[in-house]
Write a protein that holds these residues in place. Structure first.
Motif, PDB file in Angstrom:
ATOM      1  N   GLY A 151       0.842  -1.206   0.000  1.00 23.72           N
ATOM      2  CA  GLY A 151       0.000   0.000   0.000  1.00 23.72           C
ATOM      3  C   GLY A 151       0.866   1.240   0.000  1.00 23.72           C
ATOM      4  O   GLY A 151       0.558   2.249   0.638  1.00 23.72           O
ATOM      5  N   ALA A 152       1.972   1.175  -0.762  1.00 24.51           N
ATOM      6  CA  ALA A 152       3.009   2.216  -0.694  1.00 24.51           C
ATOM      7  C   ALA A 152       2.755   3.388  -1.635  1.00 24.51           C
ATOM      8  O   ALA A 152       3.540   4.328  -1.664  1.00 24.51           O
ATOM      9  CB  ALA A 152       4.377   1.588  -1.014  1.00 24.51           C
ATOM     10  N   GLY A 208      -1.349   7.603   0.887  1.00 25.99           N
ATOM     11  CA  GLY A 208      -1.707   7.706   2.295  1.00 25.99           C
ATOM     12  C   GLY A 208      -0.677   7.224   3.291  1.00 25.99           C
ATOM     13  O   GLY A 208       0.502   7.616   3.251  1.00 25.99           O
ATOM     14  N   ILE A 209      -1.100   6.365   4.192  1.00 32.09           N
ATOM     15  CA  ILE A 209      -0.271   5.915   5.310  1.00 32.09           C
ATOM     16  C   ILE A 209       0.985   5.203   4.810  1.00 32.09           C
ATOM     17  O   ILE A 209       2.101   5.482   5.261  1.00 32.09           O
ATOM     18  CB  ILE A 209      -1.101   4.992   6.239  1.00 32.09           C
ATOM     19  CG1 ILE A 209      -2.199   5.815   6.937  1.00 32.09           C
ATOM     20  CG2 ILE A 209      -0.201   4.296   7.259  1.00 32.09           C
ATOM     21  CD1 ILE A 209      -3.213   4.982   7.722  1.00 32.09           C
ATOM     22  N   ARG A 239      -0.478  -1.922  -6.535  1.00 32.48           N
ATOM     23  CA  ARG A 239      -0.778  -2.343  -7.911  1.00 32.48           C
ATOM     24  C   ARG A 239      -0.251  -1.384  -8.966  1.00 32.48           C
ATOM     25  O   ARG A 239       0.176  -1.810 -10.024  1.00 32.48           O
ATOM     26  CB  ARG A 239      -2.308  -2.491  -8.086  1.00 32.48           C
ATOM     27  CG  ARG A 239      -2.893  -3.662  -7.325  1.00 32.48           C
ATOM     28  CD  ARG A 239      -4.391  -3.540  -7.249  1.00 32.48           C
ATOM     29  NE  ARG A 239      -4.788  -2.303  -6.558  1.00 32.48           N
ATOM     30  CZ  ARG A 239      -6.034  -1.906  -6.389  1.00 32.48           C
ATOM     31  NH1 ARG A 239      -7.012  -2.634  -6.860  1.00 32.48           N
ATOM     32  NH2 ARG A 239      -6.298  -0.780  -5.740  1.00 32.48           N
ATOM     33  N   ASN A 244       0.153  -3.175   4.999  1.00 33.48           N
ATOM     34  CA  ASN A 244      -0.643  -1.952   5.108  1.00 33.48           C
ATOM     35  C   ASN A 244      -1.726  -1.810   4.035  1.00 33.48           C
ATOM     36  O   ASN A 244      -2.711  -1.115   4.244  1.00 33.48           O
ATOM     37  CB  ASN A 244       0.333  -0.761   5.057  1.00 33.48           C
ATOM     38  CG  ASN A 244      -0.377   0.547   4.896  1.00 33.48           C
ATOM     39  OD1 ASN A 244      -0.964   1.067   5.841  1.00 33.48           O
ATOM     40  ND2 ASN A 244      -0.341   1.104   3.684  1.00 33.48           N
ATOM     41  N   GLY A 278      -4.918  -1.863   1.959  1.00 33.36           N
ATOM     42  CA  GLY A 278      -6.268  -2.162   2.414  1.00 33.36           C
ATOM     43  C   GLY A 278      -7.302  -1.298   1.720  1.00 33.36           C
ATOM     44  O   GLY A 278      -6.986  -0.271   1.128  1.00 33.36           O
ATOM     45  N   SER A 307      -4.141  -2.255  11.143  1.00 32.52           N
ATOM     46  CA  SER A 307      -5.544  -2.615  11.394  1.00 32.52           C
ATOM     47  C   SER A 307      -6.359  -1.341  11.343  1.00 32.52           C
ATOM     48  O   SER A 307      -6.204  -0.511  10.442  1.00 32.52           O
ATOM     49  CB  SER A 307      -5.642  -3.337  12.740  1.00 32.52           C
ATOM     50  OG  SER A 307      -6.984  -3.567  13.087  1.00 32.52           O
ATOM     51  N   TYR A 328     -15.711  -4.561   6.555  1.00 30.96           N
ATOM     52  CA  TYR A 328     -14.413  -3.932   6.860  1.00 30.96           C
ATOM     53  C   TYR A 328     -14.022  -4.253   8.305  1.00 30.96           C
ATOM     54  O   TYR A 328     -12.890  -4.682   8.571  1.00 30.96           O
ATOM     55  CB  TYR A 328     -14.515  -2.426   6.642  1.00 30.96           C
ATOM     56  CG  TYR A 328     -13.235  -1.659   6.922  1.00 30.96           C
ATOM     57  CD1 TYR A 328     -12.126  -1.793   6.086  1.00 30.96           C
ATOM     58  CD2 TYR A 328     -13.140  -0.795   8.008  1.00 30.96           C
ATOM     59  CE1 TYR A 328     -10.963  -1.080   6.340  1.00 30.96           C
ATOM     60  CE2 TYR A 328     -11.972  -0.080   8.257  1.00 30.96           C
ATOM     61  CZ  TYR A 328     -10.885  -0.229   7.416  1.00 30.96           C
ATOM     62  OH  TYR A 328      -9.731   0.474   7.661  1.00 30.96           O
ATOM     63  N   PRO A 332      -5.238   2.709  13.337  1.00 31.52           N
ATOM     64  CA  PRO A 332      -5.451   4.143  13.118  1.00 31.52           C
ATOM     65  C   PRO A 332      -6.902   4.542  13.361  1.00 31.52           C
ATOM     66  O   PRO A 332      -7.821   3.757  13.101  1.00 31.52           O
ATOM     67  CB  PRO A 332      -5.108   4.339  11.633  1.00 31.52           C
ATOM     68  CG  PRO A 332      -4.486   3.060  11.168  1.00 31.52           C
ATOM     69  CD  PRO A 332      -5.014   1.992  12.059  1.00 31.52           C
ATOM     70  N   ILE A 346      -8.643   6.658   1.493  1.00 31.89           N
ATOM     71  CA  ILE A 346      -9.363   5.439   1.913  1.00 31.89           C
ATOM     72  C   ILE A 346     -10.869   5.513   1.677  1.00 31.89           C
ATOM     73  O   ILE A 346     -11.469   4.550   1.203  1.00 31.89           O
ATOM     74  CB  ILE A 346      -9.035   5.079   3.389  1.00 31.89           C
ATOM     75  CG1 ILE A 346      -9.492   3.648   3.717  1.00 31.89           C
ATOM     76  CG2 ILE A 346      -9.629   6.056   4.388  1.00 31.89           C
ATOM     77  CD1 ILE A 346      -8.538   2.579   3.399  1.00 31.89           C
TER      78      ILE A 346
END
Ligand SMILES: NC(=O)c1ccc[n+]([C@@H]2O[C@H](COP(=O)([O-])OP(=O)(O)OC[C@H]3O[C@@H](n4cnc5c(N)ncnc54)[C@H](OP(=O)(O)O)[C@@H]3O)[C@@H](O)[C@H]2O)c1
Length: 264
Positions: free
Chosen positions: A13-14, A17-18, A38, A89, A91, A140, A154, A184, A191
């Protein structure tokens, strides 16, 4: 932040966001990093924005393609010769009532948020066991500790992570491998825009809660501290974190409150 110097991290998830801001913070602190999600072009953008792009390895990955995990894990291992910190991460969220949500949307949320996470953890675990060191960092949510309207699948996917990784942490007690679960609250990321609605289409709106939350940069700075301390479970957010304590210590009151609050 000497903890991160010369460590090898792998962040999923790079591209947003986070995850993106954790990459910048870890790179700034001297880590070498494999970055995954992706969109390859977005991974290139993140790589170029790091202080030493040559220390950043791009690994395009769809976390629902579990069969690819052994091969990509070997690629990261062969490139760096170690994997110290795996940040699980990637999600997606949800904005729909359970009664209206098609079952394939529930399955999609579990595929990305649960099986995509534990699948990669299992693929990387043999390398951490071989080196007898490491840390799994799991993103999470407050929804991993409570359930609210509009988040049934979720919340289920995030709750499942706690069961799996609490068990794994106990199994690894003699292997010098830590498991850090970060929950978080609201963070100002994509998100809610990417969240799935009842038919699987995207919500396409920034929720007010996210709009008013921490910036991903602020969040990443806090997350870095708890990762360095190898904490087991932490909650990072604003007053929404109170939900966790309310459910834990005053569950009847929480059951009442959760029917009254506006979940955006
Ligand atoms: N923001 C919040 O308020 C909040 C609160 C609690 C928990 N969280 C959790 O924080 C984590 C990060 O979310 P975020 O807030 O940073 O959201 P975000 O801005 O939407 O970023 C999500 C990231 O996940 C990647 N991703 C999505 N589906 C993927 C797939 N199938 N395979 C690989 N990568 C995939 C996306 O990249 P690609 O599109 O390029 O694949 C993107 O990099 C999530 O696990 C989320 O549940 C966020």
């Amino acid at each position: 932040m000497s903890y991160f110097k010369n460590k090898v991290a792998w962040v999923t998830g790079a591209t947003s966001g986070i995850g993106e801001h954790l990459v910048y913070a870890m790179a700034q602190a001297g880590a070498k990093i494999a970055i995954s999600s992706r969109r390859a072009s977005e991974l290139e953008r993140v790589q170029a924005a790091c202080p030493k792009p040559e220390d950043i390895l791009i690994i395009p990955l769809d976390v629902t393609q579990i069969e690819t995990f052994p091969q990509v894990s070997e690629k990261v291992w062969n490139h760096f010769g170690q994997i110290d910190i795996l940040v699980l991460n990637a999600g997606i969220s949800q904005r729909s009532l359970a009664k209206e949500t098609q079952i394939d949307v529930d399955q999609r949320l579990m595929a990305v948020n649960y099986f995509g996470v534990i699948g990669l953890a299992k693929a990387v675990l043999p390398y951490m066991l071989k080196q007898q060191s490491g840390q799994m960092v799991v993103t999470s949510s407050v929804m991993g500790k409570v359930g609210t309207p509009m988040r049934s699948a979720y919340a289920a996917s995030k709750h499942a992570l706690h069961g799996f990784f609490d068990s794994l942490r106990a199994e690894l007690k003699n292997d010098n491998i830590a498991v850090t679960i970060i929950c978080p609250g609201y963070v100002r990321t994509e998100i809610s825009i990417n969240a799935l609605t009842s038919d699987g289409s995207k919500h396409k709106k920034m929720s007010p809660g996210n709009a008013n939350g921490y910036t991903p940069k602020e969040f990443a700075a806090k997350a870095m501290k708890v990762i360095a301390k190898r904490k087991e479970e932490v909650y990072i957010g604003g007053k929404e974190i109170m939900a966790i304590y309310l459910k834990r210590y005053l569950p009847r009151l929480w059951s009442y409150v959760v029917t009254r609050i506006q979940v955006t």
